[in-house]
Design an enzyme around this catalytic site. Structure first.
Site, short mmCIF file in Angstrom:
data_model
loop_
_atom_site.label_atom_id
_atom_site.label_comp_id
_atom_site.label_asym_id
_atom_site.label_seq_id
_atom_site.Cartn_x
_atom_site.Cartn_y
_atom_site.Cartn_z
N ARG A 105 -5.21 -2.37 -10.22
CA ARG A 105 -4.38 -3.44 -10.76
C ARG A 105 -4.57 -3.59 -12.26
O ARG A 105 -4.10 -4.54 -12.86
CB ARG A 105 -4.68 -4.75 -10.02
CG ARG A 105 -4.04 -4.79 -8.65
CD ARG A 105 -4.43 -6.02 -7.86
NE ARG A 105 -5.83 -6.02 -7.49
CZ ARG A 105 -6.34 -5.34 -6.46
NH1 ARG A 105 -5.56 -4.62 -5.71
NH2 ARG A 105 -7.62 -5.40 -6.19
N GLU A 161 -2.80 10.13 0.86
CA GLU A 161 -2.95 8.71 0.49
C GLU A 161 -2.54 7.89 1.70
O GLU A 161 -1.80 6.91 1.59
CB GLU A 161 -2.01 8.36 -0.67
CG GLU A 161 -2.21 9.14 -1.94
CD GLU A 161 -1.14 8.82 -2.97
OE1 GLU A 161 0.07 8.84 -2.63
OE2 GLU A 161 -1.51 8.54 -4.11
N ASP A 209 5.60 12.86 -3.96
CA ASP A 209 5.01 12.08 -2.89
C ASP A 209 5.97 12.15 -1.70
O ASP A 209 7.13 11.73 -1.81
CB ASP A 209 4.81 10.63 -3.37
CG ASP A 209 4.10 9.76 -2.36
OD1 ASP A 209 4.54 9.72 -1.20
OD2 ASP A 209 3.11 9.11 -2.73
N HIS A 230 1.59 14.50 -2.99
CA HIS A 230 0.94 13.46 -2.21
C HIS A 230 1.48 13.58 -0.80
O HIS A 230 2.69 13.51 -0.61
CB HIS A 230 1.31 12.07 -2.76
CG HIS A 230 0.59 11.72 -4.02
ND1 HIS A 230 1.00 10.68 -4.84
CD2 HIS A 230 -0.51 12.24 -4.59
CE1 HIS A 230 0.16 10.59 -5.87
NE2 HIS A 230 -0.75 11.53 -5.75
N HIS A 232 2.95 6.23 -12.27
CA HIS A 232 4.26 5.76 -11.81
C HIS A 232 5.10 5.47 -13.04
O HIS A 232 4.65 4.71 -13.91
CB HIS A 232 4.11 4.48 -10.98
CG HIS A 232 3.36 4.68 -9.70
ND1 HIS A 232 3.14 3.67 -8.81
CD2 HIS A 232 2.78 5.79 -9.16
CE1 HIS A 232 2.45 4.14 -7.77
NE2 HIS A 232 2.22 5.42 -7.97
N HIS A 264 3.16 3.71 3.41
CA HIS A 264 2.58 4.97 3.90
C HIS A 264 2.10 4.84 5.34
O HIS A 264 1.60 3.79 5.74
CB HIS A 264 1.38 5.38 3.04
CG HIS A 264 1.72 5.57 1.59
ND1 HIS A 264 0.80 6.03 0.68
CD2 HIS A 264 2.87 5.40 0.90
CE1 HIS A 264 1.37 6.11 -0.51
NE2 HIS A 264 2.63 5.73 -0.41
N TYR A 295 -1.48 1.31 -10.94
CA TYR A 295 -0.04 1.27 -10.64
C TYR A 295 0.67 0.05 -11.22
O TYR A 295 1.87 -0.08 -11.11
CB TYR A 295 0.23 1.40 -9.13
CG TYR A 295 -0.60 0.53 -8.25
CD1 TYR A 295 -0.40 -0.85 -8.21
CD2 TYR A 295 -1.58 1.09 -7.43
CE1 TYR A 295 -1.16 -1.64 -7.40
CE2 TYR A 295 -2.36 0.29 -6.60
CZ TYR A 295 -2.14 -1.07 -6.59
OH TYR A 295 -2.91 -1.86 -5.77
N HIS A 353 -5.36 9.08 -11.03
CA HIS A 353 -4.15 8.25 -10.84
C HIS A 353 -4.28 7.02 -11.74
O HIS A 353 -5.28 6.31 -11.69
CB HIS A 353 -4.03 7.85 -9.37
CG HIS A 353 -2.69 7.31 -8.99
ND1 HIS A 353 -2.09 6.26 -9.66
CD2 HIS A 353 -1.81 7.67 -8.02
CE1 HIS A 353 -0.91 6.00 -9.10
NE2 HIS A 353 -0.71 6.84 -8.11
N HIS A 362 7.49 8.85 -0.61
CA HIS A 362 8.43 8.32 -1.60
C HIS A 362 9.76 9.08 -1.60
O HIS A 362 10.82 8.46 -1.63
CB HIS A 362 7.82 8.37 -3.00
CG HIS A 362 6.59 7.53 -3.14
ND1 HIS A 362 5.85 7.48 -4.31
CD2 HIS A 362 5.95 6.71 -2.28
CE1 HIS A 362 4.82 6.66 -4.15
NE2 HIS A 362 4.86 6.20 -2.92
N ASP A 407 8.56 2.43 0.67
CA ASP A 407 7.22 2.82 0.24
C ASP A 407 6.10 2.18 1.05
O ASP A 407 5.29 1.42 0.52
CB ASP A 407 7.04 2.55 -1.27
CG ASP A 407 5.74 3.15 -1.81
OD1 ASP A 407 5.04 3.88 -1.07
OD2 ASP A 407 5.42 2.88 -2.98
N GLU A 411 5.22 10.62 -11.05
CA GLU A 411 5.30 10.62 -9.59
C GLU A 411 6.72 10.28 -9.14
O GLU A 411 7.35 9.39 -9.70
CB GLU A 411 4.29 9.61 -9.01
CG GLU A 411 4.28 9.60 -7.49
CD GLU A 411 3.09 8.87 -6.87
OE1 GLU A 411 2.17 8.48 -7.62
OE2 GLU A 411 3.11 8.70 -5.64
ZN ZN Z 1 3.45 5.00 -2.23
FE FE Z 2 1.71 8.66 -4.12
FE FE Z 3 1.09 6.75 -6.75
#
Ligand code: ZN
Ligand code: FE
Ligand code: FE
Length: 289
Positions: free
Chosen positions: A37, A256, A176, A211, A107, A226, A70, A67, A179, A224, A142
């Protein structure tokens, strides 16, 4: 050999992640560069990094994937938010200089109310500024599910970003599976077609990592969420086809999925088994032809 790993917690440092990866049958891994975050990164522990690099060499962990948090939004209308994204990414990329051929995934962000075009312009401008710094890590955009006003919901949007960057030679794409599926690309029934589209719009040489996530929602849902491999709408068959696909099998794959380490270990073993069976099948075919 399949290059596969999962997202790991970086709380205990790099050597701990390397050991954890090897312990679950992985030969690569992904991690957050700092609290996902946002916020401050821990001070760099050079001893831990040196120990990790020796361990990685010994155990064949080659290319790891960092990564970005996000919450960064390099497309934001607010200049302060864009500056924060830039500062954070520069700090992350400088740190990654300690890891030979590491890659950095982020992202693209959300354009909120200004429209995709304006968001893309801001993002490209930031990438130009980052490029001026000469960091070595390859930066990956991504592919996104297209939730809300997310940028990167289509191959064309990623192309538009890349086209606006002055020097895009160090910019790649991380696909991904959850995604793109949520974004409307049918990798279940038409994987070859999706890859042809990727090739036509972006060029497969841009594709640097994948991913692997199943999706709780149907094709084109833009949600989105997962799911574990084989427990969502993508299904195990599609993941098998991905890891043995001649255009994809050399890429590093990162899980992920909502799992603990034992769950990841199972998924890695399962996908390795499929990949190896695929290799044997191919060898037999070659022998008999
Ligand atoms: Zn995701
Ligand atoms: Fe991802
Ligand atoms: Fe991601």
């Amino acid at each position: 050999m399949l290059r596969i790993g999962c997202h790991l917690s970086s709380a205990k440092g790099f050597l701990a992640m390397g050991k954890e990866a090897v312990g679950i049958g992985a030969n690569t891994f992904q991690f957050f560069t700092r609290n996902p975050r946002g916020g401050r990164a821990k001070a760099l522990d050079t001893e831990d990094i040196a120990a990790y690099l020796a361990f990685a060499e010994e155990h064949g962990i080659a290319q790891i994937l960092a990564h970005a948090p996000y919450t960064l939004n390099s497309c934001a209308k607010d200049e302060g938010l864009r500056q924060f994204a830039y500062d954070t990414m520069c700090d992350d990329l400088a740190r990654l200089g300690h890891f030979p051929n590491a890659m950095y995934n982020f992202h693209p962000g959300s354009h909120v109310k200004q429209g995709a075009k304006a968001g893309i312009a801001y993002l490209a401008e930031m990438l130009d500024r980052i490029n001026e710094k000469g960091f070595q890590a390859t930066i990956l955009l991504e592919t996104m599910a297209g939730k809300g006003t997310e940028i990167g919901r289509s191959f064309e949007e990623l192309r538009a970003i890349i086209d606006r960057v002055a020097d895009s030679s160090r910019i790649g794409v991380c696909m991904d599976t959850c995604h793109v599926f949520d974004g409307g690309y049918d990798i279940v029934n038409h994987l070859d077609q999706v890859l042809e589209e990727f090739e036509a719009v972006l060029g497969l040489s841009r594709l640097k990592a994948m991913h692997l996530n199943d999706s709780m929602n149907p094709l084109g849902s833009h949600k989105d969420r997962h799911a574990k491999i084989g427990e969502g709408n993508i299904g195990l068959g599609a993941f098998g086809a991905i890891v043995i696909h001649p255009k994809l099998r050399e890429l590093p794959f990162f899980l992920e999925t909502p799992n603990d380490l034992a769950g990841y270990q199972k998924e890695i073993a399962l996908l390795r088994q499929i990949a190896e069976a695929g290799q044997e099948g191919k060898a037999k075919e070659e022998k008999s032809s």
